[in-house]
Scaffold this active site. Structure first.
Site, PDB file in Angstrom:
ATOM      1  N   CYS A 165      46.868  13.749  75.448  1.00 41.51           N
ATOM      2  CA  CYS A 165      48.262  13.653  75.891  1.00 41.51           C
ATOM      3  C   CYS A 165      48.821  14.948  76.481  1.00 41.51           C
ATOM      4  O   CYS A 165      49.963  14.973  76.927  1.00 41.51           O
ATOM      5  CB  CYS A 165      49.125  13.154  74.743  1.00 41.51           C
ATOM      6  SG  CYS A 165      48.446  11.646  74.036  1.00 41.51           S
ATOM      7  N   HIS A 293      58.015  16.511  73.282  1.00 42.24           N
ATOM      8  CA  HIS A 293      56.890  15.573  73.263  1.00 42.24           C
ATOM      9  C   HIS A 293      57.350  14.281  72.588  1.00 42.24           C
ATOM     10  O   HIS A 293      57.139  13.203  73.120  1.00 42.24           O
ATOM     11  CB  HIS A 293      55.695  16.201  72.556  1.00 42.24           C
ATOM     12  CG  HIS A 293      54.462  15.383  72.684  1.00 42.24           C
ATOM     13  ND1 HIS A 293      53.951  15.015  73.904  1.00 42.24           N
ATOM     14  CD2 HIS A 293      53.643  14.817  71.762  1.00 42.24           C
ATOM     15  CE1 HIS A 293      52.861  14.278  73.722  1.00 42.24           C
ATOM     16  NE2 HIS A 293      52.659  14.133  72.431  1.00 42.24           N
ATOM     17  N   HIS A 327      55.102   6.201  75.634  1.00 41.61           N
ATOM     18  CA  HIS A 327      54.246   7.380  75.696  1.00 41.61           C
ATOM     19  C   HIS A 327      53.173   7.103  76.753  1.00 41.61           C
ATOM     20  O   HIS A 327      52.295   6.276  76.536  1.00 41.61           O
ATOM     21  CB  HIS A 327      53.616   7.639  74.324  1.00 41.61           C
ATOM     22  CG  HIS A 327      52.825   8.903  74.256  1.00 41.61           C
ATOM     23  ND1 HIS A 327      52.615   9.723  75.342  1.00 41.61           N
ATOM     24  CD2 HIS A 327      52.199   9.504  73.218  1.00 41.61           C
ATOM     25  CE1 HIS A 327      51.894  10.759  74.980  1.00 41.61           C
ATOM     26  NE2 HIS A 327      51.624  10.654  73.697  1.00 41.61           N
TER      27      HIS A 327
END
Lengths: 399, 265
Positions: A165, A293, A327
């Protein structure tokens, strides 16, 4: 200790996600609090969760000249490249500098594994890849960058970063190094990740997927919603675009703690943050906005909330935008860099969609709803599996 | 044309017939070399993790540990670049097969080991390394692109950098696509300046528009041709063993990189 870098111009950028195609739809959604998540209608078998799916990918085949690269991930890349005149800007850079002087650094977590999954669902009578999918380059993690290099006709350094990620955040660092060393004059950076069974059932197996739309930093959060996105940016030396928004710095670090849970005190995240501030020559109190995040997983949000609360003054605003887009994994870095850049360009702090009762670890910085506010410096945090962290710093050209 | 000079301080190597760089040098001298154990030892991992770790992680960590040990550097201080053309093809094959049949039974452990940066993650955890770590891929140019990325990091940060490039053998229908039939790993510790640890100097220069020079040679049946990374690495590996020579690596589809190697005086 990291020394300050010369800022680079971000002379063009674009994103496509569940919020729409191109920057305008993203700005409108962030301004009005319109999220893009929907009930899962993607996986090959039922899975009760919410996803951030891009509409129209199925109807956007690649041009015949690039048929060898045909797959959903490269379709999304191609769709994304054609927004906000980005394709023209990239081709113009190729024209100005020469094809071999423009680097291409893209991040992805899953590349076109969705095509490999499809092949395994339709193996031929000998148990081999069906003829229509017997195209080796799409069954490799470099598929995305291979396709984009061909589509843009670039012949400079070409790299895929795949650090889960943090992938499409780290591309900015790799590109800056290539330009600083004179190995390239410009770089197309970015990332693409598409929904596929690997991530939907994989994160589900790890019990990290929320049955409801994700709620970053909310006390009632139940895990992540997975999304997909494509985003690109063009980096050049400032002299080429003196008025453009700028990459001021970046930080990279490793947690050295655990493959799938963050360091409990946010050690690696803080190292990346300090590294980014040092390279940008900034103090924490000069940061106006942080795109967090903030995945909505229990532990990650708690650690990041505590980090922001202890490092930044109350005047810094912070939010996760994953409640809008889900996400987007390997594309999260570029998508959220674009949000940081939009925050600067339009004076908008995006709200933290999905959060009404913040975790007690959150400081006063968390922006629950979108706020008009002058933003001169914005950070974007990206943390990945394997304890891989990146933090980017963006700003505007001095008045 | 920009060139980069970096200095090699450590070399790690593993193939089914070669357990380390010393074995390669012995083989090139004409000596008989014993094959290493089937699974790379990867003693840098704690024993319980070593038993469970996937083959891709064992291979990458084995060569990384060899190179760092030879350099005498502390692994915890080294930024690292892990490069692999295909990542863990065995896990990808398992995942795609499981997803095609019983998707809800996907193993969570296999999934978290499937990320391309699993070797980088295991390495930084095992060595307590908080420096930057990356996991990259560039298809058949993965070695050249990895060397360019690591050398760029080494020169801009002025710190030693660990480069690891490895690929395990392919499995199943996916293995047919990759054409990778054997495992191979190489690792280098690169430093920005000459020190008492320097083994060799590498002068790197990019040669653009070189597609014609990067087409694979006709196959000879040599072992290293069963692994695209090994095939591209073989000329450099020979030069490392003999201490001199020039070779060309693919750094991208049409971008060649000349690598001139000289032994430290």
């Amino acid at each position: 200790m990291s020394v300050p870098i010369h800022p680079l111009a971000v002379s063009a950028f674009t994103v496509t996600s569940a919020l729409g195609q191109g920057l305008e739809s993203h700005l409108a959604a962030l301004s009005t609090g319109r999220g893009g998540l929907r009930e899962n209608d993607f996986s090959s078998a039922p899975l009760a969760c919410w996803i951030g799916r891009v509409d129209g990918v199925e109807d956007a085949p690649l041009p015949a000249a690039h048929a060898m690269w045909e797959c959903r991930n490269n379709r999304l890349a191609w769709l994304g490249l054609r927004q906000d005149q980005f394709l023209d800007c990239a081709l113009d850079a190729r024209q100005r500098y020469g094809a071999a002087r423009v680097a291409l650094v893209l991040g992805t977590s899953t590349a076109s594994i969705g095509a490999t999954e499809e092949g395994y669902r339709h193996l031929d009578e000998h148990g081999q890849m069906p003829p229509e999918l017997r195209r080796p380059p799409i069954h490799a993690p470099h598929s995305l960058a291979g396709f984009v290099a061909e589509a843009l006709g670039l012949e400079g350094p070409c790299l895929t970063v795949s650090t889960a990620c943090s992938s499409s955040a780290k591309v900015f660092a790799s590109a800056e190094r290539l330009i600083r060393l004179g190995l390239a004059d410009a770089a197309v950076v970015g990332g693409v990740d598409t929904l596929c069974d690997s991530v939907l059932f994989g994160f589900n197996a790890l019990e990290l997927v929320s049955p409801e739309p994700c709620q970053p930093f909310d006390q009632a959060r139940h895990g992540i919603s997975i999304g997909e996105a494509a985003g690109f940016a063009l980096l050049e030396r400032i002299a080429a675009a003196p008025e453009a928004l700028r990459l001021l710095g970046y930080g990279e670090s490793s947690d050295a703690h655990h493959m799938s849970t963050p360091h409990p005190e946010g050690l690696g995240a803080e190292l990346a943050l300090r590294d980014a501030l040092a390279r940008a020559g900034l103090r924490a109190d000069q940061v106006d906005y942080i795109n967090l995040h903030g995945t909505a997983s229990l532990k990650n949000d708690e650690v990041e909330a505590a980090l922001v609360a202890r490092v930044f003054p109350a005047s810094t605003r912070a939010s996760s935008t994953k409640g809008f887009t889900g996400h987007t994994l390997g594309a999260a870095g570029i998508l959220e860099s674009a949000f940081a850049l939009l925050a600067i360009r339009h004076g908008l702090v995006p709200g933290n969609l999905g959060c009404t009762h913040p975790d007690q670890a959150c400081g006063p910085q968390l922006a629950l709803v979108s706020e008009p506010r002058e933003v001169n410096v914005a950070l974007s945090n990206s943390f990945g599996f394997g304890g891989n962290n990146a933090c980017l710093a963006f700003g505007r050209a001095p008045a | 044309m920009s060139t980069l000079q970096v200095h090699v301080e450590g070399i790690g190597l593993w193939a089914p017939t070669l357990g380390d760089f010393a074995a390669l040098k012995a083989q090139l001298r004409g000596e008989t070399v014993d094959a290493p154990p089937t699974r790379p030892a990867a003693i840098v991992l704690p024993a319980n993790e070593r038993r469970r770790a996937p083959e891709s992680v064992l291979l990458a960590l084995e060569v990384a540990d060899q190179a760092v040990a030879m350099s005498g550097r502390a692994a915890s201080d080294l930024p690292c670049v892990f490069s692999s053309a295909y990542g863990d093809q065995s896990i990808s094959d398992y995942m795609c097969a499981t997803l095609a049949n019983v998707p809800t039974e996907l193993s969570p452990t296999k999934f978290h080991n499937s990320v391309h940066n699993a070797p980088a993650g295991y390495w930084t955890i095992a060595t307590g390394c908080h420096a930057a770590s990356s996991a990259i891929t560039a298809g058949h140019a993965s070695l050249g692109a990895g060397l360019l990325e690591a050398a760029a990091l080494c020169m801009t940060e002025q710190v030693p950098v660990l480069l690891v490039c490895s690929d395990i053998a392919g499995h199943g229908p996916l293995g047919d696509m990759s054409g990778t039939r054997t495992a191979f790993g190489i690792a280098l510790v690169l430093a920005p300046a000459i020190t008492s640890r320097t083994l060799a100097h590498l002068d790197l220069a990019l040669l653009p528009h070189a597609g014609h020079a990067l087409h694979p040679s006709p196959s000879t049946g040599a072992w290293y041709e069963g692994n695209p990374v090994a095939a591209s690495a073989w000329p450099l590996v020979q030069n490392l063993a003999t201490g001199q020579g020039e070779c060309t690596l693919a750094a991208a589809e049409t971008l060649a990189m000349s690598v001139v190697l000289e032994t430290a005086a």
